[in-house]
Design a protein around this motif. Structure first.
Motif, PDB file in Angstrom:
ATOM      1  N   LEU A 139       0.819  -1.217   0.000  1.00 10.62           N
ATOM      2  CA  LEU A 139       0.000   0.000   0.000  1.00 10.62           C
ATOM      3  C   LEU A 139       0.851   1.264   0.000  1.00 10.62           C
ATOM      4  CD1 LEU A 139      -2.727  -1.110   2.577  1.00 10.62           C
ATOM      5  CD2 LEU A 139      -3.065  -0.736   0.124  1.00 10.62           C
ATOM      6  N   GLY A 140       2.021   1.189   0.615  1.00 12.25           N
ATOM      7  CA  GLY A 140       2.860   2.374   0.735  1.00 12.25           C
ATOM      8  C   GLY A 140       3.822   2.623  -0.406  1.00 12.25           C
ATOM      9  N   THR A 141       4.080   1.615  -1.225  1.00 16.27           N
ATOM     10  CA  THR A 141       5.035   1.779  -2.326  1.00 16.27           C
ATOM     11  C   THR A 141       4.453   2.694  -3.402  1.00 16.27           C
ATOM     12  OG1 THR A 141       5.973  -0.416  -1.932  1.00 16.27           O
ATOM     13  CG2 THR A 141       6.387   0.578  -4.084  1.00 16.27           C
ATOM     14  N   PRO A 142       5.135   3.783  -3.727  1.00 14.20           N
ATOM     15  CA  PRO A 142       4.625   4.708  -4.749  1.00 14.20           C
ATOM     16  C   PRO A 142       4.428   4.015  -6.101  1.00 14.20           C
ATOM     17  CG  PRO A 142       6.424   5.713  -3.510  1.00 14.20           C
ATOM     18  CD  PRO A 142       6.398   4.264  -3.123  1.00 14.20           C
ATOM     19  N   ALA A 143       3.462   4.485  -6.850  1.00 13.45           N
ATOM     20  CA  ALA A 143       3.166   3.925  -8.170  1.00 13.45           C
ATOM     21  C   ALA A 143       4.407   3.971  -9.048  1.00 13.45           C
ATOM     22  CB  ALA A 143       2.032   4.698  -8.822  1.00 13.45           C
ATOM     23  N   GLY A 144       4.671   2.890  -9.755  1.00  9.25           N
ATOM     24  CA  GLY A 144       5.810   2.818 -10.648  1.00  9.25           C
ATOM     25  C   GLY A 144       7.077   2.314 -10.001  1.00  9.25           C
ATOM     26  N   ARG A 145       7.080   2.182  -8.674  1.00  9.30           N
ATOM     27  CA  ARG A 145       8.239   1.656  -7.973  1.00  9.30           C
ATOM     28  C   ARG A 145       8.006   0.198  -7.594  1.00  9.30           C
ATOM     29  NH1 ARG A 145      10.275   5.961  -3.405  1.00  9.30           N
ATOM     30  NH2 ARG A 145      10.673   7.745  -4.764  1.00  9.30           N
ATOM     31  N   GLU A 146       9.108  -0.505  -7.413  1.00  6.69           N
ATOM     32  CA  GLU A 146       9.032  -1.896  -7.006  1.00  6.69           C
ATOM     33  C   GLU A 146       8.919  -1.984  -5.485  1.00  6.69           C
ATOM     34  OE1 GLU A 146      11.775  -5.885  -7.665  1.00  6.69           O
ATOM     35  OE2 GLU A 146      11.980  -4.188  -9.050  1.00  6.69           O
ATOM     36  N   ARG A 147       8.054  -2.863  -5.001  1.00  8.23           N
ATOM     37  CA  ARG A 147       7.921  -3.047  -3.560  1.00  8.23           C
ATOM     38  C   ARG A 147       9.249  -3.489  -2.959  1.00  8.23           C
ATOM     39  NH1 ARG A 147       7.680  -7.527  -0.620  1.00  8.23           N
ATOM     40  NH2 ARG A 147       7.118  -8.925  -2.336  1.00  8.23           N
ATOM     41  N   PRO A 148       9.643  -2.917  -1.832  1.00  5.54           N
ATOM     42  CA  PRO A 148      10.873  -3.387  -1.175  1.00  5.54           C
ATOM     43  C   PRO A 148      10.772  -4.869  -0.829  1.00  5.54           C
ATOM     44  CG  PRO A 148      10.117  -1.331  -0.178  1.00  5.54           C
ATOM     45  CD  PRO A 148       9.029  -1.789  -1.092  1.00  5.54           C
ATOM     46  N   LEU A 149      11.889  -5.558  -0.875  1.00  2.13           N
ATOM     47  CA  LEU A 149      11.913  -6.936  -0.405  1.00  2.13           C
ATOM     48  C   LEU A 149      11.598  -6.958   1.082  1.00  2.13           C
ATOM     49  CD1 LEU A 149      15.155  -8.253  -2.175  1.00  2.13           C
ATOM     50  CD2 LEU A 149      12.792  -8.842  -2.752  1.00  2.13           C
ATOM     51  N   LEU A 150      10.866  -7.979   1.500  1.00  3.45           N
ATOM     52  CA  LEU A 150      10.492  -8.106   2.908  1.00  3.45           C
ATOM     53  C   LEU A 150      10.948  -9.461   3.425  1.00  3.45           C
ATOM     54  CD1 LEU A 150       9.005  -7.197   5.460  1.00  3.45           C
ATOM     55  CD2 LEU A 150       6.875  -8.040   4.423  1.00  3.45           C
ATOM     56  N   ILE A 151      11.814  -9.427   4.419  1.00  2.00           N
ATOM     57  CA  ILE A 151      12.350 -10.655   4.987  1.00  2.00           C
ATOM     58  C   ILE A 151      12.115 -10.660   6.497  1.00  2.00           C
ATOM     59  CG2 ILE A 151      14.053 -10.958   3.152  1.00  2.00           C
ATOM     60  CD1 ILE A 151      16.169  -9.800   4.985  1.00  2.00           C
ATOM     61  N   ALA A 152      12.244 -11.831   7.089  1.00  2.00           N
ATOM     62  CA  ALA A 152      11.991 -11.967   8.528  1.00  2.00           C
ATOM     63  C   ALA A 152      13.208 -12.552   9.241  1.00  2.00           C
ATOM     64  CB  ALA A 152      10.770 -12.854   8.768  1.00  2.00           C
ATOM     65  N   VAL A 153      13.438 -12.091  10.452  1.00  2.00           N
ATOM     66  CA  VAL A 153      14.492 -12.635  11.298  1.00  2.00           C
ATOM     67  C   VAL A 153      13.977 -13.935  11.913  1.00  2.00           C
ATOM     68  CG1 VAL A 153      15.889 -12.259  13.367  1.00  2.00           C
ATOM     69  CG2 VAL A 153      15.382 -10.345  11.825  1.00  2.00           C
ATOM     70  N   THR A 154      14.774 -14.985  11.826  1.00  2.00           N
ATOM     71  CA  THR A 154      14.408 -16.266  12.449  1.00  2.00           C
ATOM     72  C   THR A 154      14.963 -16.261  13.869  1.00  2.00           C
ATOM     73  OG1 THR A 154      16.371 -17.269  11.403  1.00  2.00           O
ATOM     74  CG2 THR A 154      14.249 -17.539  10.281  1.00  2.00           C
ATOM     75  N   GLN A 155      16.174 -16.732  14.050  1.00  3.32           N
ATOM     76  CA  GLN A 155      16.893 -16.581  15.313  1.00  3.32           C
ATOM     77  C   GLN A 155      18.136 -15.735  15.034  1.00  3.32           C
ATOM     78  OE1 GLN A 155      16.150 -17.404  18.361  1.00  3.32           O
ATOM     79  NE2 GLN A 155      14.505 -18.910  18.151  1.00  3.32           N
ATOM     80  N   LEU A 156      18.409 -14.797  15.910  1.00  6.74           N
ATOM     81  CA  LEU A 156      19.581 -13.949  15.726  1.00  6.74           C
ATOM     82  C   LEU A 156      20.849 -14.800  15.710  1.00  6.74           C
ATOM     83  CD1 LEU A 156      18.614 -11.135  18.242  1.00  6.74           C
ATOM     84  CD2 LEU A 156      18.487 -11.002  15.752  1.00  6.74           C
ATOM     85  N   THR A 157      21.827 -14.386  14.925  1.00  5.90           N
ATOM     86  CA  THR A 157      23.071 -15.157  14.846  1.00  5.90           C
ATOM     87  C   THR A 157      23.886 -15.064  16.134  1.00  5.90           C
ATOM     88  OG1 THR A 157      24.130 -13.290  13.726  1.00  5.90           O
ATOM     89  CG2 THR A 157      23.292 -15.072  12.335  1.00  5.90           C
ATOM     90  N   SER A 158      23.493 -14.191  17.053  1.00  3.53           N
ATOM     91  CA  SER A 158      24.144 -14.127  18.368  1.00  3.53           C
ATOM     92  C   SER A 158      23.501 -15.107  19.359  1.00  3.53           C
ATOM     93  CB  SER A 158      24.062 -12.709  18.936  1.00  3.53           C
ATOM     94  OG  SER A 158      22.713 -12.299  19.048  1.00  3.53           O
ATOM     95  N   THR A 159      22.438 -15.797  18.906  1.00  3.43           N
ATOM     96  CA  THR A 159      21.713 -16.727  19.777  1.00  3.43           C
ATOM     97  C   THR A 159      22.217 -18.159  19.589  1.00  3.43           C
ATOM     98  OG1 THR A 159      19.720 -15.352  19.706  1.00  3.43           O
ATOM     99  CG2 THR A 159      19.436 -17.646  20.373  1.00  3.43           C
ATOM    100  N   SER A 160      22.655 -18.758  20.662  1.00  5.57           N
ATOM    101  CA  SER A 160      23.039 -20.171  20.634  1.00  5.57           C
ATOM    102  C   SER A 160      21.829 -21.010  21.017  1.00  5.57           C
ATOM    103  CB  SER A 160      24.175 -20.432  21.629  1.00  5.57           C
ATOM    104  OG  SER A 160      23.706 -20.231  22.956  1.00  5.57           O
ATOM    105  N   GLU A 161      21.924 -22.320  20.820  1.00  7.34           N
ATOM    106  CA  GLU A 161      20.813 -23.204  21.186  1.00  7.34           C
ATOM    107  C   GLU A 161      20.546 -23.132  22.691  1.00  7.34           C
ATOM    108  OE1 GLU A 161      20.350 -27.919  20.893  1.00  7.34           O
ATOM    109  OE2 GLU A 161      20.231 -26.892  18.950  1.00  7.34           O
TER     110      GLU A 161
END
Length: 237
Positions: free
Chosen positions: A106-128
């Motif tokens: 909804l926010g992407t201006p007309a004629g522009r490509e939507r930004p890629l949207l990714i999600a964080v799973t577990q931070l790389t600073s997190t151990s098991e």
């Protein structure tokens, strides 16, 4: 096709540091820049506009995690900044992630490509051990990451932030086109810092990472431009 440029994490506190860093590169050297929370909270949208004005791509790393309505409204605003990639925490759930995508569209201006949207799973600073003790997720770290990746795909997002060690299994559990952006990348012989799960650029390419994020090995190098080109060369081998 994986991005052929490492994403440089500009984990600076001041706008002036961004300018000083980027001025070291040739004007025709188009970079992919990650702008994080500390810098955005200090400088706001102007830092995004500045980096984009130089012809660079921007990954705005704010890791949104809130109720779906708030995340949707926030993404509508971020989409207007002209960034190329944004992210959320997968722990926010499928409905929140769907709302994030809806806000971007909804926010992407007309004629522009939507930004890629990714999600964080577990931070790389997190151990098991940390995950099980602090989050009370009583499964393996790998199983948690793959579960979050599957939920991210279910929500219609483009990919996840993950350790390079999980890339192959995430793609097997989702699809080969599902983006895996991997921080915790360190050249051979460099300090791991606070990252628990690290990999070299060449290893990350071999294992199937689509984007790699490199911060201190470039930004704190004696010659950041030379360090960047060395890592870029390793990434593209």
């Amino acid at each position: 096709m994986p991005e052929n440029r490492p994403v440089i994490a500009l984990d600076f506190a001041e706008f002036s540091e961004v300018k000083d860093f980027l001025e070291q590169f040739a004007p025709n050297e188009h970079l992919y820049i990650k702008l994080g929370m500390e810098l955005f909270y200090t400088a706001g949208p102007q830092v995004v506009y500045y980096v984009k004005s130089l012809g660079h791509r921007v990954f705005l790393d704010l890791k949104l995690h809130d109720i779906p309505n708030t995340v949707e409204s926030s993404m509508r605003v971020l989409a207007r900044l002209g960034v190329d990639m944004v992210n959320v925490h997968a722990a926010g759930g499928v409905e929140m992630m769907k709302a994030a995508r809806r806000g971007l569209e909804l926010g992407t201006p007309a004629g522009r490509e939507r930004p890629l949207l990714i999600a964080v799973t577990q931070l790389t600073s997190t151990s098991e051990e940390i995950m099980q003790e602090d989050q009370q997720i009583m499964t393996s770290l790998e199983a948690s990451v793959i579960h979050y990746a599957q939920k991210t795909a279910e929500a219609g997002l483009d990919g996840v932030v993950c350790s390079a060690h999980e890339v192959e299994k995430i793609k097997a559990a989702t699809s080969p086109d599902f983006i895996c952006l991997t921080p915790g990348i360190r050249p051979v012989g460099s300090n791991k810092g606070d990252q628990k799960r690290v990999m070299t650029p060449q290893q990350a390419r071999k294992i199937g990472s689509d984007y790699i994020v490199v911060g201190r090995p470039i930004t704190q190098a004696a010659d950041p431009v030379a360090a960047y080109h060395t890592i870029k060369e390793e990434w593209n081998q």
